[in-house]
Structure formats: C-alpha cells, structure tokens
Motif scaffolding. Structure first.
Motif, mmCIF file in Angstrom:
data_model
loop_
_atom_site.group_PDB
_atom_site.id
_atom_site.type_symbol
_atom_site.label_atom_id
_atom_site.label_comp_id
_atom_site.label_asym_id
_atom_site.label_seq_id
_atom_site.Cartn_x
_atom_site.Cartn_y
_atom_site.Cartn_z
ATOM 1 N N ASP A 4 0.832 -1.205 0.000
ATOM 2 C CA ASP A 4 0.000 0.000 0.000
ATOM 3 C C ASP A 4 0.866 1.255 0.000
ATOM 4 N N SER A 5 1.893 1.266 0.834
ATOM 5 C CA SER A 5 2.724 2.464 0.936
ATOM 6 C C SER A 5 3.532 2.721 -0.338
ATOM 7 N N THR A 6 3.851 1.676 -1.107
ATOM 8 C CA THR A 6 4.587 1.859 -2.359
ATOM 9 C C THR A 6 3.660 1.975 -3.573
ATOM 10 N N GLY A 7 2.358 1.809 -3.365
ATOM 11 C CA GLY A 7 1.403 1.923 -4.477
ATOM 12 C C GLY A 7 1.364 0.703 -5.376
ATOM 13 N N ASN A 8 1.803 -0.442 -4.880
ATOM 14 C CA ASN A 8 1.743 -1.687 -5.647
ATOM 15 C C ASN A 8 0.407 -2.371 -5.342
ATOM 16 N N TYR A 9 -0.583 -2.065 -6.156
ATOM 17 C CA TYR A 9 -1.946 -2.521 -5.900
ATOM 18 C C TYR A 9 -2.368 -3.634 -6.856
ATOM 19 N N PRO A 10 -3.433 -4.351 -6.491
ATOM 20 C CA PRO A 10 -4.022 -5.296 -7.449
ATOM 21 C C PRO A 10 -4.500 -4.538 -8.689
ATOM 22 N N LYS A 11 -4.467 -5.203 -9.810
ATOM 23 C CA LYS A 11 -4.962 -4.614 -11.068
ATOM 24 C C LYS A 11 -6.445 -4.953 -11.188
ATOM 25 N N VAL A 12 -7.300 -3.961 -10.925
ATOM 26 C CA VAL A 12 -8.748 -4.149 -10.995
ATOM 27 C C VAL A 12 -9.229 -3.605 -12.329
ATOM 28 N N GLU A 13 -9.945 -4.441 -13.062
ATOM 29 C CA GLU A 13 -10.425 -4.087 -14.390
ATOM 30 C C GLU A 13 -11.312 -2.845 -14.354
ATOM 31 N N ASP A 14 -11.029 -1.893 -15.246
ATOM 32 C CA ASP A 14 -11.811 -0.659 -15.392
ATOM 33 C C ASP A 14 -11.878 0.152 -14.105
ATOM 34 N N ALA A 15 -10.831 0.106 -13.296
ATOM 35 C CA ALA A 15 -10.823 0.856 -12.038
ATOM 36 C C ALA A 15 -9.394 1.229 -11.675
ATOM 37 N N LYS A 16 -9.283 2.228 -10.813
ATOM 38 C CA LYS A 16 -7.984 2.644 -10.296
ATOM 39 C C LYS A 16 -8.000 2.422 -8.789
ATOM 40 N N VAL A 17 -7.160 1.512 -8.316
ATOM 41 C CA VAL A 17 -7.091 1.223 -6.883
ATOM 42 C C VAL A 17 -6.396 2.382 -6.190
ATOM 43 N N GLN A 18 -6.986 2.823 -5.072
ATOM 44 C CA GLN A 18 -6.449 3.946 -4.307
ATOM 45 C C GLN A 18 -5.803 3.509 -2.999
ATOM 46 N N LYS A 19 -6.245 2.391 -2.459
ATOM 47 C CA LYS A 19 -5.736 1.945 -1.166
ATOM 48 C C LYS A 19 -6.078 0.469 -0.958
ATOM 49 N N ILE A 20 -5.176 -0.216 -0.262
ATOM 50 C CA ILE A 20 -5.461 -1.573 0.197
ATOM 51 C C ILE A 20 -4.866 -1.670 1.594
ATOM 52 N N SER A 21 -5.613 -2.270 2.510
ATOM 53 C CA SER A 21 -5.135 -2.309 3.895
ATOM 54 C C SER A 21 -5.715 -3.503 4.639
ATOM 55 N N VAL A 22 -5.051 -3.826 5.742
ATOM 56 C CA VAL A 22 -5.539 -4.862 6.645
ATOM 57 C C VAL A 22 -6.481 -4.180 7.625
ATOM 58 N N THR A 23 -7.724 -4.652 7.699
ATOM 59 C CA THR A 23 -8.676 -4.058 8.641
ATOM 60 C C THR A 23 -8.890 -4.935 9.872
ATOM 61 N N THR A 24 -8.636 -6.228 9.733
ATOM 62 C CA THR A 24 -8.630 -7.139 10.881
ATOM 63 C C THR A 24 -7.359 -7.961 10.773
ATOM 64 N N PRO A 25 -6.467 -7.864 11.764
ATOM 65 C CA PRO A 25 -5.205 -8.601 11.682
ATOM 66 C C PRO A 25 -5.409 -10.103 11.712
ATOM 67 N N PHE A 26 -4.391 -10.825 11.294
ATOM 68 C CA PHE A 26 -4.383 -12.287 11.231
ATOM 69 C C PHE A 26 -4.628 -12.855 12.631
ATOM 70 N N PHE A 27 -5.634 -13.697 12.758
ATOM 71 C CA PHE A 27 -5.948 -14.287 14.072
ATOM 72 C C PHE A 27 -6.516 -15.686 13.915
ATOM 73 N N LEU A 28 -6.441 -16.452 15.000
ATOM 74 C CA LEU A 28 -6.999 -17.796 15.048
ATOM 75 C C LEU A 28 -8.496 -17.662 15.331
ATOM 76 N N GLY A 29 -9.302 -18.109 14.380
ATOM 77 C CA GLY A 29 -10.741 -17.976 14.528
ATOM 78 C C GLY A 29 -11.407 -19.192 15.152
ATOM 79 N N LYS A 30 -10.942 -20.375 14.791
ATOM 80 C CA LYS A 30 -11.549 -21.611 15.301
ATOM 81 C C LYS A 30 -10.478 -22.691 15.326
ATOM 82 N N SER A 31 -10.376 -23.352 16.448
ATOM 83 C CA SER A 31 -9.364 -24.387 16.603
ATOM 84 C C SER A 31 -10.026 -25.759 16.600
ATOM 85 N N GLU A 32 -9.416 -26.687 15.872
ATOM 86 C CA GLU A 32 -9.886 -28.061 15.843
ATOM 87 C C GLU A 32 -8.757 -28.956 16.345
#
Length: 136
Positions: free
Chosen positions: A90-118
């Motif tokens: 995100d900080s370097t502007g290396n974004y996914p290539k979205v068809e017919d769109a210009k990506v402005q930002k990508i970010s983690v909104t919920t950090p990596f966590f253990l959701g369910k343990s088996e």
C-alpha cells in the motif's frame, strides 16, 4: 476478471509457493488451504460526474496445521509477515490490477488471528479492505 480474482492474483506476490491455490468464497476441508471470501458490506460514494469510489472487504481464510506450539508460532509469523507485506504494498502503491478501475488503497482491517481451533488444524482469518475508483 472480478475484484476478488484481482486480489487473489496480487496476494500470490507475497508467497506464491504457499499461496499457490486460493479458492474464491469457499474454504476447502484440506489442511493448508486458503480462500478469499467477499464480505457482505460495500461502501460506495457516488459523484454527479458518474464516478464512484468503492470500498470492499475480503476475508482471507486459511486452514492450517496447529497441533504443536512451534507450528502455531510459525503460522503467527506467516500472518504477521503477510500483514507487513500488505502495508508495504500500500505504501509503495503496488496494488491489485482491478479491471476498469484505479485502486487507491489496500489495507488490513482485521489482523491475522486464530478464529476456530480443531484437533489438528485451525482456521485463521485476516480481513483486507480495497478502495478503488470507477469512472462512468
């Protein structure tokens, strides 16, 4: 190509050998499986010009081994490294290539966590937001 497909292709730039197969919207029962699942929320800002700024959220789910403490530590390290990579892209502007769109930002909104343990594996999650602009 859908936004989801674009994000999946982009995520493979982090660790193509580990993330070689990311399913769309459904996590397989196999250990070491990944899926990108679109969340049911979308923020759309519409302008008189017809331009739209859209923010979508995707959850990366992973079914990974978790039987031993060292395995769980390795998995946590993977999650932290992925978060750092996304923030760096995100900080370097290396974004996914979205068809017919210009990506402005990508970010983690919920950090990596253990959701369910088996017994031998666990479900881990991380949520990503992507903001992009579409012209009329």
């Amino acid at each position: 190509m859908t936004v989801s497909e674009s994000v999946i292709r982009w995520l493979k730039g982090f660790d193509a050998s580990r993330l070689k197969s990311i399913n769309t919207d459904m996590l397989a029962a196999d250990v070491k499986s990944y899926a990108l699942i679109k969340e049911p929320t979308q923020n759309v800002q519409s302008f008189l010009s017809g331009r739209k700024v859209i923010t979508e959220h995707f959850t990366l789910m992973a079914r990974l081994p978790s039987k031993t403490n060292s395995t769980r530590i390795d998995t946590s390290g993977f999650g932290e490294a992925l978060e750092d990579w996304i923030n760096e892209q995100d900080s370097t502007g290396n974004y996914p290539k979205v068809e017919d769109a210009k990506v402005q930002k990508i970010s983690v909104t919920t950090p990596f966590f253990l959701g369910k343990s088996e017994e031998n594996d666990s479900l881990y999650q991380l949520t990503i937001a992507i903001k992009y602009m579409k012209e009329k």
